[in-house]
Design a protein around this motif. Structure first.
Motif, PDB file in Angstrom:
ATOM      1  N   ASN A 193     -12.207  -3.736  12.051  1.00 58.94           N
ATOM      2  CA  ASN A 193     -10.846  -3.945  11.549  1.00 58.94           C
ATOM      3  C   ASN A 193     -10.830  -4.883  10.344  1.00 58.94           C
ATOM      4  OD1 ASN A 193      -9.805  -2.279  13.535  1.00 58.94           O
ATOM      5  ND2 ASN A 193      -9.365  -3.959  14.944  1.00 58.94           N
ATOM      6  N   MET A 194     -11.694  -5.905  10.380  1.00 54.04           N
ATOM      7  CA  MET A 194     -11.781  -6.832   9.253  1.00 54.04           C
ATOM      8  C   MET A 194     -12.322  -6.140   8.006  1.00 54.04           C
ATOM      9  SD  MET A 194     -13.162 -10.216  11.288  1.00 54.04           S
ATOM     10  CE  MET A 194     -13.429 -11.169   9.796  1.00 54.04           C
ATOM     11  N   ILE A 195     -13.339  -5.293   8.207  1.00 51.73           N
ATOM     12  CA  ILE A 195     -13.897  -4.519   7.088  1.00 51.73           C
ATOM     13  C   ILE A 195     -12.823  -3.614   6.495  1.00 51.73           C
ATOM     14  CG2 ILE A 195     -15.542  -2.691   6.477  1.00 51.73           C
ATOM     15  CD1 ILE A 195     -17.445  -3.913   8.567  1.00 51.73           C
ATOM     16  N   SER A 196     -12.064  -2.953   7.377  1.00 53.82           N
ATOM     17  CA  SER A 196     -11.008  -2.046   6.939  1.00 53.82           C
ATOM     18  C   SER A 196      -9.959  -2.780   6.095  1.00 53.82           C
ATOM     19  CB  SER A 196     -10.340  -1.396   8.152  1.00 53.82           C
ATOM     20  OG  SER A 196      -9.285  -0.550   7.766  1.00 53.82           O
ATOM     21  N   GLU A 197      -9.610  -3.982   6.542  1.00 57.93           N
ATOM     22  CA  GLU A 197      -8.621  -4.773   5.796  1.00 57.93           C
ATOM     23  C   GLU A 197      -9.142  -5.144   4.411  1.00 57.93           C
ATOM     24  OE1 GLU A 197      -7.618  -8.108   8.187  1.00 57.93           O
ATOM     25  OE2 GLU A 197      -6.524  -6.928   9.689  1.00 57.93           O
ATOM     26  N   ARG A 198     -10.435  -5.511   4.331  1.00 59.92           N
ATOM     27  CA  ARG A 198     -11.027  -5.874   3.040  1.00 59.92           C
ATOM     28  C   ARG A 198     -11.081  -4.671   2.107  1.00 59.92           C
ATOM     29  NH1 ARG A 198     -14.747  -8.967   6.201  1.00 59.92           N
ATOM     30  NH2 ARG A 198     -16.354  -7.381   5.900  1.00 59.92           N
ATOM     31  N   ALA A 230      -6.396  -1.512  -3.212  1.00 56.63           N
ATOM     32  CA  ALA A 230      -5.098  -1.830  -3.808  1.00 56.63           C
ATOM     33  C   ALA A 230      -5.291  -2.575  -5.124  1.00 56.63           C
ATOM     34  CB  ALA A 230      -4.273  -2.666  -2.828  1.00 56.63           C
ATOM     35  N   ASN A 231      -6.263  -3.476  -5.163  1.00 57.66           N
ATOM     36  CA  ASN A 231      -6.557  -4.228  -6.374  1.00 57.66           C
ATOM     37  C   ASN A 231      -7.073  -3.311  -7.477  1.00 57.66           C
ATOM     38  OD1 ASN A 231      -6.836  -6.728  -7.839  1.00 57.66           O
ATOM     39  ND2 ASN A 231      -9.047  -6.542  -7.548  1.00 57.66           N
ATOM     40  N   ALA A 232      -7.926  -2.347  -7.088  1.00 53.95           N
ATOM     41  CA  ALA A 232      -8.481  -1.404  -8.064  1.00 53.95           C
ATOM     42  C   ALA A 232      -7.395  -0.501  -8.635  1.00 53.95           C
ATOM     43  CB  ALA A 232      -9.575  -0.566  -7.411  1.00 53.95           C
TER      44      ALA A 232
END
Length: 200
Positions: free
Chosen positions: A127-132, A138-140
Motif C-alpha cells: 500500500n505504501m509503494i502504491s501511494e508513492r 501525479a507529479n509527472a
C-alpha cells in the motif's frame, strides 16, 4: 514427498529479480527447476494461474518454498486462505528462513500469529509503494509527461517470441511452455499471439 517452489514479480521487466528468486529457491531445497512455479503478476491478485496450479498440484506431505511472504501474496486475506490450504493438505511451507510445518494437520498459535503478522506487513508495504507511485505519477502528469507502458505492436514483439512461435503453431509446445521459453507470463504470451496473428 516433493518440494515445490514459487517465485513472483509484479512486472516482466524485472527478470533479474525473478531469476534471483529461482536461485534462492534451489538453495532452500527446491533443486528441481521443473517444480518451480513462477509468474509475473500483482501480489494482490487472487486468481493467479501459476499459484493456483501449484496449490492444485501439491499432495499431503509436500513442501512449498518461497523466498518471502510478499512473493506468495501481498493480501492478508489471501494469506489466511493459503494457510488453511496448507493445514488441510498437511503441507510444509518454507518462507525464506521461516518454517510452517503443518504435516500433522495443525499449526501452533505462535507460528500462526507470526505468519499473519508477516502478511500484514507485506500488505502495508504494498500500500505504501502504491501511494508513492500514485504521487509520482501525479507529479509527472503535472509536468506534462506521458504516463503508461509503451503499446506492444507486431514491430515490438520480443525476438524470443518470434523465434519460438513456430513451435507453438506446430503444436510442439503449449502456451505455458512458450511463456517459459520467453520468460514472460501466460497472459503476455496470449497477448503476443493475438497481436502476431492479427486478432482483436
Amino acid at each position: 514427498m516433493t518440494t515445490y517452489g514459487y517465485a513472483r514479480c509484479s512486472t516482466n521487466e524485472n527478470k533479474q529479480n525473478i531469476n534471483r528468486q529461482k536461485r534462492e529457491l534451489k538453495a532452500l531445497g527446491c533443486v528441481d527447476e521443473k517444480n518451480i512455479y513462477w509468474e509475473y503478476e500483482s501480489g494482490t491478485k487472487v486468481d493467479r494461474v501459476e499459484l493456483n496450479r501449484l496449490l492444485d498440484q501439491v499432495q499431503e506431505g509436500d513442501t512449498i518454498v518461497t523466498t518471502e511472504v510478499s512473493r506468495i501474496t501481498r493480501s492478508t486475506k489471501q494469506l489466511c486462505q493459503i494457510i488453511e490450504i496448507v493445514k488441510e493438505k498437511q503441507l510444509k511451507l518454507v518462507i525464506g528462513g521461516f518454517i510452517v510445518d503443518c504435516r500433522n494437520g495443525e499449526l501452533d498459535a505462535m507460528t500462526d500469529g507470526m505468519l499473519k503478522m508477516m502478511g500484514v506487513f507485506a500488505e502495508m508495504e504494498r500500500n505504501m509503494i502504491s501511494e508513492r507511485v500514485k504521487s509520482g505519477m501525479a507529479n509527472a502528469v503535472a509536468k506534462g509527461k506521458v504516463i503508461g507502458r509503451p503499446i506492444t505492436s507486431i514491430e515490438t514483439l520480443p525476438s524470443c517470441f518470434i523465434k519460438h512461435y513456430p513451435k507453438y503453431k506446430n503444436a510442439q509446445i503449449n502456451k505455458t511452455e512458450l511463456a517459459r521459453l520467453c520468460d514472460v507470463s501466460r497472459q503476455s504470451v496470449y497477448k503476443y499471439i493475438c497481436i502476431y496473428e492479427g486478432k482483436k
